[in-house]
Design a protein around this motif. Sequence first.
Motif, short mmCIF file in Angstrom:
data_model
loop_
_atom_site.label_atom_id
_atom_site.label_comp_id
_atom_site.label_asym_id
_atom_site.label_seq_id
_atom_site.Cartn_x
_atom_site.Cartn_y
_atom_site.Cartn_z
N LEU A 196 65.68 51.15 -98.89
CA LEU A 196 66.74 51.24 -99.89
C LEU A 196 68.04 50.64 -99.33
O LEU A 196 68.79 49.97 -100.04
CB LEU A 196 66.97 52.70 -100.29
CG LEU A 196 65.82 53.35 -101.09
CD1 LEU A 196 66.06 54.85 -101.24
CD2 LEU A 196 65.66 52.69 -102.46
N LYS A 197 68.27 50.88 -98.07
CA LYS A 197 69.50 50.38 -97.42
C LYS A 197 69.58 48.84 -97.45
O LYS A 197 70.65 48.28 -97.67
CB LYS A 197 69.51 50.88 -95.97
CG LYS A 197 70.88 50.96 -95.34
CD LYS A 197 70.78 51.65 -94.00
CE LYS A 197 71.62 50.93 -92.96
NZ LYS A 197 71.31 51.37 -91.59
N VAL A 198 68.44 48.19 -97.25
CA VAL A 198 68.47 46.72 -97.26
C VAL A 198 68.23 46.15 -98.65
O VAL A 198 68.27 44.93 -98.84
CB VAL A 198 67.46 46.09 -96.26
CG1 VAL A 198 67.76 46.54 -94.84
CG2 VAL A 198 66.01 46.39 -96.63
N GLY A 199 67.97 47.02 -99.64
CA GLY A 199 67.80 46.52 -101.01
C GLY A 199 66.36 46.20 -101.38
O GLY A 199 66.11 45.34 -102.22
N VAL A 200 65.43 46.89 -100.75
CA VAL A 200 64.01 46.72 -101.10
C VAL A 200 63.56 48.00 -101.82
O VAL A 200 63.98 49.10 -101.45
CB VAL A 200 63.18 46.46 -99.82
CG1 VAL A 200 61.69 46.64 -100.09
CG2 VAL A 200 63.45 45.05 -99.29
N MET A 201 62.74 47.84 -102.86
CA MET A 201 62.35 48.98 -103.69
C MET A 201 61.03 49.62 -103.24
O MET A 201 59.98 48.99 -103.31
CB MET A 201 62.21 48.52 -105.14
CG MET A 201 61.94 49.64 -106.13
SD MET A 201 61.66 48.97 -107.79
CE MET A 201 63.24 48.16 -108.09
N PRO A 202 61.07 50.87 -102.80
CA PRO A 202 59.85 51.54 -102.37
C PRO A 202 59.01 51.97 -103.58
O PRO A 202 59.55 52.47 -104.56
CB PRO A 202 60.35 52.79 -101.62
CG PRO A 202 61.82 52.58 -101.44
CD PRO A 202 62.26 51.70 -102.57
#
Lengths: 265, 265
Positions: free
Chosen positions: B132-138
């Motif tokens: 989430l911090k780097v902008g990737v969606m889990p």
Amino acid sequence: MGELVLVKLGGSLITDKARLETPRMDVIQRLASEVHSACEEQEGLSLVLGHGGGSFPHRPADKYGTGKGLKGAHACKGIALVQDAASRLNRIVVGALIEEDVNAISVQPSSCMVTENGAISSAFLEPIELALKVGVMPVPYGDVSLDRKIGCSIVSTERILDFIARKLKASRVVIAGIEEGVWEDYPARKKMAGQITPENYEEMIGHLHGSESVDVTGGMRHKVERAMSLARDTGIRTQIINGSKPGRLKDAILGKKVSGTLIRK
Amino acid sequence: MGELVLVKLGGSLITDKARLETPRMDVIQRLASEVHSACEEQEGLSLVLGHGGGSFPHRPADKYGTGKGLKGAHACKGIALVQDAASRLNRIVVGALIEEDVNAISVQPSSCMVTENGAISSAFLEPIELALKVGVMPVPYGDVSLDRKIGCSIVSTERILDFIARKLKASRVVIAGIEEGVWEDYPARKKMAGQITPENYEEMIGHLHGSESVDVTGGMRHKVERAMSLARDTGIRTQIINGSKPGRLKDAILGKKVSGTLIRK
């Protein structure tokens, strides 16, 4: 739990080098069958079966520089693509194991490990421990990682197995690839190192270059370096064998004497 | 990090009820596209996008009684088959998101969570936080779990999102299924509950039965119970909406007023 053996199936062994994202289904199925019959033969044997990614994740990892951290506008796309490719191959491998009646489950490294500057800094291994306890075979694989310092990185199967070997106190490690073992004269392939020990390590490592094919995790040199570090620190031995030769993986898993290179303290 | 919204795509929404292991590709692709455009419209929005398994894992879970622990000679086969089926659907969903230019990654619950008598007792959420911090969606999903007491269990997407919501302090939860919301008169479907609060909860839960289709995790009743427990303990609200209606998921993600049932304290 009996003896814990960690196995790696090399990416080049199970994927086609020439064609992108093409699994070598015949090889995967045969190896799965050898794993099955090894487990049948030796009761109480616990296996963690890791595998490399071959051409599946290495191409996007290379294109987006995923192993070097979060750089550039499309770095997040790289994370997604590498994970997807690695996981797709993993499904194929686990599917083949299930077909051979091995009760195998995926262990997705990007879900249970994080790295710090590329090194595994924290991991949640309890699912692996519980799986082994009930007799289910965990199957981790080379994957992308989220990284505390640089955003993202790549964790090779060797690093993962090294981490698991230390934490779960494995008996030994078997790496099955497409070479007979570690060549002293690569690429001539006439002289193979039977053993690599701290005594001849410096000389041997001098002979080794990275892998021929696209391999963002460093090829044979990386394998030998990690194996020697593991042997030095823990006494755990690693055997590098040729998985292309039918029956060899099974024999190596069972601890029989097979052609290959043994890396030990 | 801005607002954290947790979303669940129901298994019945994204798989064909009538045909085993058939993903509804048109629906999955449209939902992926709505997720993409919601993220484009609201900068700083963080999403965790979970999904159910529909007919993929529910059948083997039912056949082998996987949710009830390690029982019978073939229980380990059940673990392997449920995980494989759940993960195969997950690859399809993540693949659709990637195709819509969403940088999504799988989060495999069986790799990063363990249960104790079926309840999540420990989980490693750092990969989700770093993503989430780097902008990737889990993208987690309903999965098998290794269980400390009973060997194995099933973790529903609701339980996973509930766990994540509490630990990562989500703003709200959106559950997209195939019903308009929570019906007070199911299966007549004439009277829908606009809101479920602690005041009308007991009455509402009395109207609810399990899901019609094979659902080892309990259907609508389970959703409402979990959502109310989350609301009571943390104040986090859950909105249950109909994902079959184009545009509704996007609006709900963006916090717009849409038809459905709101579960709140």
